[in-house]
Design a protein around this motif. Sequence first.
Motif, mmCIF file in Angstrom:
data_model
loop_
_atom_site.group_PDB
_atom_site.id
_atom_site.type_symbol
_atom_site.label_atom_id
_atom_site.label_comp_id
_atom_site.label_asym_id
_atom_site.label_seq_id
_atom_site.Cartn_x
_atom_site.Cartn_y
_atom_site.Cartn_z
ATOM 1 N N LYS A 204 0.822 -1.220 0.000
ATOM 2 C CA LYS A 204 0.000 0.000 0.000
ATOM 3 C C LYS A 204 0.853 1.266 0.000
ATOM 4 N N THR A 205 2.142 1.139 0.298
ATOM 5 C CA THR A 205 3.036 2.309 0.290
ATOM 6 C C THR A 205 3.591 2.588 -1.109
ATOM 7 N N LEU A 206 3.281 1.732 -2.078
ATOM 8 C CA LEU A 206 3.817 1.894 -3.431
ATOM 9 C C LEU A 206 3.058 2.955 -4.203
ATOM 10 N N ALA A 207 3.781 3.655 -5.052
ATOM 11 C CA ALA A 207 3.142 4.557 -6.004
ATOM 12 C C ALA A 207 2.518 3.722 -7.123
ATOM 13 N N SER A 208 1.558 4.290 -7.811
ATOM 14 C CA SER A 208 0.898 3.552 -8.903
ATOM 15 C C SER A 208 1.898 3.155 -9.990
ATOM 16 N N SER A 209 2.932 3.983 -10.178
ATOM 17 C CA SER A 209 3.956 3.657 -11.177
ATOM 18 C C SER A 209 4.765 2.430 -10.753
ATOM 19 N N ASP A 210 4.952 2.237 -9.435
ATOM 20 C CA ASP A 210 5.653 1.058 -8.935
ATOM 21 C C ASP A 210 4.829 -0.206 -9.177
ATOM 22 N N VAL A 211 3.535 -0.105 -8.936
ATOM 23 C CA VAL A 211 2.645 -1.241 -9.186
ATOM 24 C C VAL A 211 2.676 -1.622 -10.660
ATOM 25 N N GLU A 212 2.637 -0.624 -11.519
ATOM 26 C CA GLU A 212 2.697 -0.880 -12.956
ATOM 27 C C GLU A 212 4.025 -1.501 -13.358
ATOM 28 N N ALA A 213 5.104 -1.091 -12.682
ATOM 29 C CA ALA A 213 6.427 -1.659 -12.974
ATOM 30 C C ALA A 213 6.455 -3.151 -12.637
ATOM 31 N N LEU A 214 5.812 -3.544 -11.546
ATOM 32 C CA LEU A 214 5.765 -4.954 -11.164
ATOM 33 C C LEU A 214 4.932 -5.760 -12.154
ATOM 34 N N ILE A 215 3.801 -5.211 -12.553
ATOM 35 C CA ILE A 215 2.957 -5.913 -13.528
ATOM 36 C C ILE A 215 3.699 -6.042 -14.862
ATOM 37 N N SER A 216 4.401 -4.999 -15.248
ATOM 38 C CA SER A 216 5.176 -5.029 -16.490
ATOM 39 C C SER A 216 6.282 -6.083 -16.424
ATOM 40 N N SER A 217 6.934 -6.209 -15.265
ATOM 41 C CA SER A 217 7.996 -7.209 -15.102
ATOM 42 C C SER A 217 7.427 -8.623 -15.203
ATOM 43 N N TYR A 218 6.245 -8.826 -14.634
ATOM 44 C CA TYR A 218 5.588 -10.131 -14.713
ATOM 45 C C TYR A 218 5.288 -10.471 -16.170
ATOM 46 N N LYS A 219 4.760 -9.521 -16.912
ATOM 47 C CA LYS A 219 4.465 -9.743 -18.324
ATOM 48 C C LYS A 219 5.752 -10.021 -19.112
ATOM 49 N N GLN A 220 6.819 -9.333 -18.737
ATOM 50 C CA GLN A 220 8.109 -9.538 -19.404
ATOM 51 C C GLN A 220 8.609 -10.966 -19.191
ATOM 52 N N LEU A 221 8.481 -11.483 -17.970
ATOM 53 C CA LEU A 221 8.901 -12.852 -17.686
ATOM 54 C C LEU A 221 8.075 -13.855 -18.489
ATOM 55 N N ALA A 222 6.770 -13.634 -18.552
ATOM 56 C CA ALA A 222 5.906 -14.537 -19.312
ATOM 57 C C ALA A 222 6.260 -14.513 -20.798
ATOM 58 N N ASN A 223 6.583 -13.339 -21.310
ATOM 59 C CA ASN A 223 6.985 -13.214 -22.708
ATOM 60 C C ASN A 223 8.277 -13.982 -22.974
ATOM 61 N N GLU A 224 9.241 -13.876 -22.059
ATOM 62 C CA GLU A 224 10.487 -14.639 -22.194
ATOM 63 C C GLU A 224 10.205 -16.135 -22.144
ATOM 64 N N ALA A 225 9.325 -16.539 -21.227
ATOM 65 C CA ALA A 225 9.007 -17.961 -21.086
ATOM 66 C C ALA A 225 8.363 -18.522 -22.348
ATOM 67 N N SER A 226 7.602 -17.706 -23.052
ATOM 68 C CA SER A 226 6.899 -18.177 -24.248
ATOM 69 C C SER A 226 7.861 -18.568 -25.370
ATOM 70 N N ARG A 227 9.123 -18.150 -25.259
ATOM 71 C CA ARG A 227 10.116 -18.501 -26.287
ATOM 72 C C ARG A 227 10.601 -19.936 -26.146
ATOM 73 N N GLY A 228 10.345 -20.542 -24.979
ATOM 74 C CA GLY A 228 10.657 -21.959 -24.800
ATOM 75 C C GLY A 228 12.091 -22.302 -24.474
ATOM 76 N N LYS A 229 12.927 -21.310 -24.193
ATOM 77 C CA LYS A 229 14.315 -21.586 -23.829
ATOM 78 C C LYS A 229 14.398 -22.004 -22.367
ATOM 79 N N GLY A 230 15.527 -22.589 -21.985
ATOM 80 C CA GLY A 230 15.725 -22.995 -20.604
ATOM 81 C C GLY A 230 17.022 -22.442 -20.053
ATOM 82 N N TYR A 231 17.067 -22.258 -18.742
ATOM 83 C CA TYR A 231 18.256 -21.732 -18.082
ATOM 84 C C TYR A 231 18.512 -22.538 -16.815
ATOM 85 N N LEU A 232 19.799 -22.828 -16.573
ATOM 86 C CA LEU A 232 20.194 -23.500 -15.343
ATOM 87 C C LEU A 232 20.942 -22.514 -14.463
ATOM 88 N N VAL A 233 20.580 -22.462 -13.189
ATOM 89 C CA VAL A 233 21.305 -21.678 -12.198
ATOM 90 C C VAL A 233 22.299 -22.633 -11.550
#
Length: 286
Positions: A204-233
């Motif tokens: 609740k202390t976040l600005a609306s732009s911060d919330v949008e940044a988190l949603i954008s990051s989530y969408k970015q991860l899903a977009n990367e995942a859709s490419r089907g590549k894999g990564y090992l840590v």
Amino acid sequence: MDILDVYAWISASKDKLLECFVDNAYFSKSKWMLKLRCKNTGTPYLIVQPGARINLSHTEPSSKTIDNFTRLLRSRLRDSRIIEVTMPRWERIIEFEVEKHGEKTRNIVELLPRGLWVVTDPDYKIIYANKLAEYRDREIKPRLPYMPPPSKGVSPSDNSLAASLLQGKDLVRALVFNWGLPGHIAEEIIYRGGLFSRKNDNPKTLASSDVEALISSYKQLANEASRGKGYLVLQEENPQLFTAYYPVLFKEEYGFEVKELESIDEAIDIYFTRLELSLELAEKQS
């Protein structure tokens, strides 16, 4: 497999599996394997380990046997053709449908805890499952209609993301409990959104732009995942985790080595092969 792994696997494997034929079924340790015959990918195994993973592998298993569920799979699936592969909703559930002599059979693989492989008729009436069970909210028994487990996942395109985020006690737990994500993905989203130093703050202390940044990051991860590549840590060449996106947090903040692979299948195969070997070694030493 987490939700992005499942999404990545569907994105990468659906077209490979369509029109493949099932030659046979086997059981090995805690997993079942369908030996496939495919036009473009040869004769891979479809490995199904409910509650853990589903992946294609060209590695010949070290041991193969059969159990009661394997016998059912052989009777229903052997010589059948895979005609559909879907992720019915934003959850760790994969469904694939086969056809044999005009008769269709649905296979529902739950990769959630207490995972199941449920075999049903075209109308979702249960024929059998790797484990028959009775839970508080559903029963998995022959002749009953299949009921999926309650869904906890929230997709990147869901309009409720911002509202549900604000209900959390802190950023990490908001993404884990309200978006239905594992901790490492929650932290990756927060890191990419530039809010890692505030991960324990009340949303609740976040600005609306911060919330949008988190949603954008989530969408970015899903977009990367859709490419089907894999990564090992990796830590000292030992796989600690596999991901369907480039794990920036583990590389930059925690200093792990990251290895990119051609497919999520390859990452899953390497990770679980190493894990099984280490478990076997531990059993021998005990």
